[in-house]
Motif scaffolding. Structure first.
Motif, PDB file in Angstrom:
ATOM      1  N   TYR A 164       0.777  -1.174  -0.099  1.00  0.00           N
ATOM      2  CA  TYR A 164       0.028   0.162  -0.020  1.00  0.00           C
ATOM      3  C   TYR A 164       0.957   1.272   0.036  1.00  0.00           C
ATOM      4  O   TYR A 164       2.079   1.259   0.302  1.00  0.00           O
ATOM      5  N   ARG A 165       0.313   2.348  -0.472  1.00  0.00           N
ATOM      6  CA  ARG A 165       0.907   3.613  -0.290  1.00  0.00           C
ATOM      7  C   ARG A 165       0.057   4.712  -0.006  1.00  0.00           C
ATOM      8  O   ARG A 165      -1.305   4.534  -0.527  1.00  0.00           O
ATOM      9  N   LEU A 166       0.045   5.763   0.812  1.00  0.00           N
ATOM     10  CA  LEU A 166      -0.825   6.839   1.128  1.00  0.00           C
ATOM     11  C   LEU A 166      -0.134   8.028   0.310  1.00  0.00           C
ATOM     12  O   LEU A 166       0.975   8.284   0.661  1.00  0.00           O
ATOM     13  N   VAL A 167      -0.885   8.804  -0.206  1.00  0.00           N
ATOM     14  CA  VAL A 167      -0.447  10.321  -0.738  1.00  0.00           C
ATOM     15  C   VAL A 167      -1.801  11.169  -0.564  1.00  0.00           C
ATOM     16  O   VAL A 167      -2.661  10.712  -0.107  1.00  0.00           O
ATOM     17  N   LYS A 168      -1.057  12.386  -0.722  1.00  0.00           N
ATOM     18  CA  LYS A 168      -2.174  13.447  -0.789  1.00  0.00           C
ATOM     19  C   LYS A 168      -2.693  13.481  -1.858  1.00  0.00           C
ATOM     20  O   LYS A 168      -1.997  13.734  -2.932  1.00  0.00           O
ATOM     21  N   LYS A 169      -3.802  13.854  -1.921  1.00  0.00           N
ATOM     22  CA  LYS A 169      -4.607  14.140  -3.237  1.00  0.00           C
ATOM     23  C   LYS A 169      -4.028  15.504  -4.100  1.00  0.00           C
ATOM     24  O   LYS A 169      -3.936  16.422  -3.414  1.00  0.00           O
TER      25      LYS A 169
END
Length: 353
Positions: A164-169
């Motif tokens: 998984y990876r989390l990014v700011k839109k």
């Protein structure tokens, strides 16, 4: 004595000319009919579909462009050594078919041809084939709990590992978090209020060419909190060989501590207690070391005393959020277990935030 006459010598010229013209017209008509009959016997070709493989919503999917005059399409999926896996048909306008539960790493052949109805007969196109290797299915997002400062996002189980990876839109090129895990959820803290984020996750295996495509889930954190609150989301899965209810707690920025417990009746919905009194009792029970009351526990796994849950069984779940001044807010749910692990937990009653 008989007399023989040349018929042409006794018939008027105009009559003979008309007969000639009539015969020529008849001969031309017969020729046209014969030519038409020959055309009817010419083979009319139906175009073959052109299948293409892709992964759509985690499923191995084959699509093809519509074929003019086709009434339906007949298809078959086989392994490369000829073992039939699936066969069926699609009507015109439904030019795709998806498959689940394929063996990851196995190569398959998909064959399809178009069929048209011609009078009382049928006309088939040549078959067209596409080959593909089954990849890991992509996870599907199943639940979320969002506050102004944190989030928990869950997805369906597909393989043993997930990247998984989390990014700011708007800044998809910069990973705020990235990891390969075996869990079917992530819980993140220290998020910004009123901000949109995107979680990307894919199923992975030892052979990277069999990894699924990335599935994405976008969420926006709440506005900056003014009162304490714990958001909750649920999973239902097999854990330690038993059907297990998993409860994920996500406190907001105003929470100094939170307390959770369960009951076997709908305490609030059935009028056994009020929200304020139940919140008081839960905190008091924790301070008095009453078993079954927990503090600051982000995840619970309840398996009905190791016996595992059965579909239709119910549980009351409550969590009290308390701020630094001792003000508290209760969140609660009256839950029903679904028929099978992997299905959504049924919320029969709950607090309206």
């Amino acid at each position: 004595m008989h007399s023989f006459y040349n018929i042409a010598s006794v018939l008027p010229f105009n009559f003979i000319d008309a007969m000639k013209r009539s015969f020529l017209c008849y001969a031309a008509s017969v020729a046209m009919l014969m030519l038409a009959a020959g055309c009817d016997k010419q083979e009319v070709k139906l175009a073959a579909p052109q299948p293409e493989f892709s992964v759509v919503d985690g499923l191995s999917t084959v699509t093809w462009s519509p074929v003019d005059d086709a009434a339906l399409y007949l298809y078959e999926l086989t392994t490369t050594d000829g073992v039939s896996v699936a066969k069926g048909s699609r009507t015109a306008g439904n030019e795709s078919v998806s498959f689940s539960d394929l063996t990851v790493g196995q190569e398959y052949d998909f064959s399809v041809f178009a069929r048209s109805m011609v009078g009382s007969g049928i006309l088939d196109s040549d078959p067209a084939t596409v080959s593909f290797v089954a990849k890991n299915p992509a996870p599907k997002f199943t639940g979320s709990a969002i506050t102004d400062a944190g989030a928990c996002v869950t997805w369906s189980a597909t393989t043993g590992s997930y990247a998984y990876r989390l990014v700011k839109k708007g800044d998809e090129g910069t990973d705020l978090l990235s990891e390969t895990i075996s869990d079917t959820y992530i819980t993140v803290k220290n998020l910004q209020a009123s901000t949109s984020y995107v979680v990307y996750v894919k199923s992975v295996s030892d052979a990277s060419d069999l990894d699924s495509g990335e599935a994405s889930f976008e969420f926006t954190t709440d506005a900056a909190a003014t009162t304490p609150w714990v958001a909750v989301t649920f999973e239902y899965c097999v854990y330690a060989d038993a059907n297990t209810l998993v409860c994920h707690n996500v406190p907001n920025s105003k929470v100094a501590a939170y307390y959770s417990t369960t009951e076997n009746v709908n305490v609030i919905g059935d009028g056994y207690d009020t929200e304020s009194r139940l919140a008081y009792y839960i905190v008091s029970d924790y301070e008095d070391h009453v078993p079954g009351v927990y503090c600051n526990t982000p995840i619970h796994r309840f398996n009905n005393y190791s016996m595992g849950w059965k579909g239709g069984e119910k549980l009351f779940y409550a969590v009290v959020a308390e701020d630094s001044n001792g003000n508290d807010v209760l969140n609660w749910f009256w839950l029903e277990m679904p028929a099978a692990p992997g299905s959504d937990v049924i919320v029969n009653d709950a607090k309206v935030k």
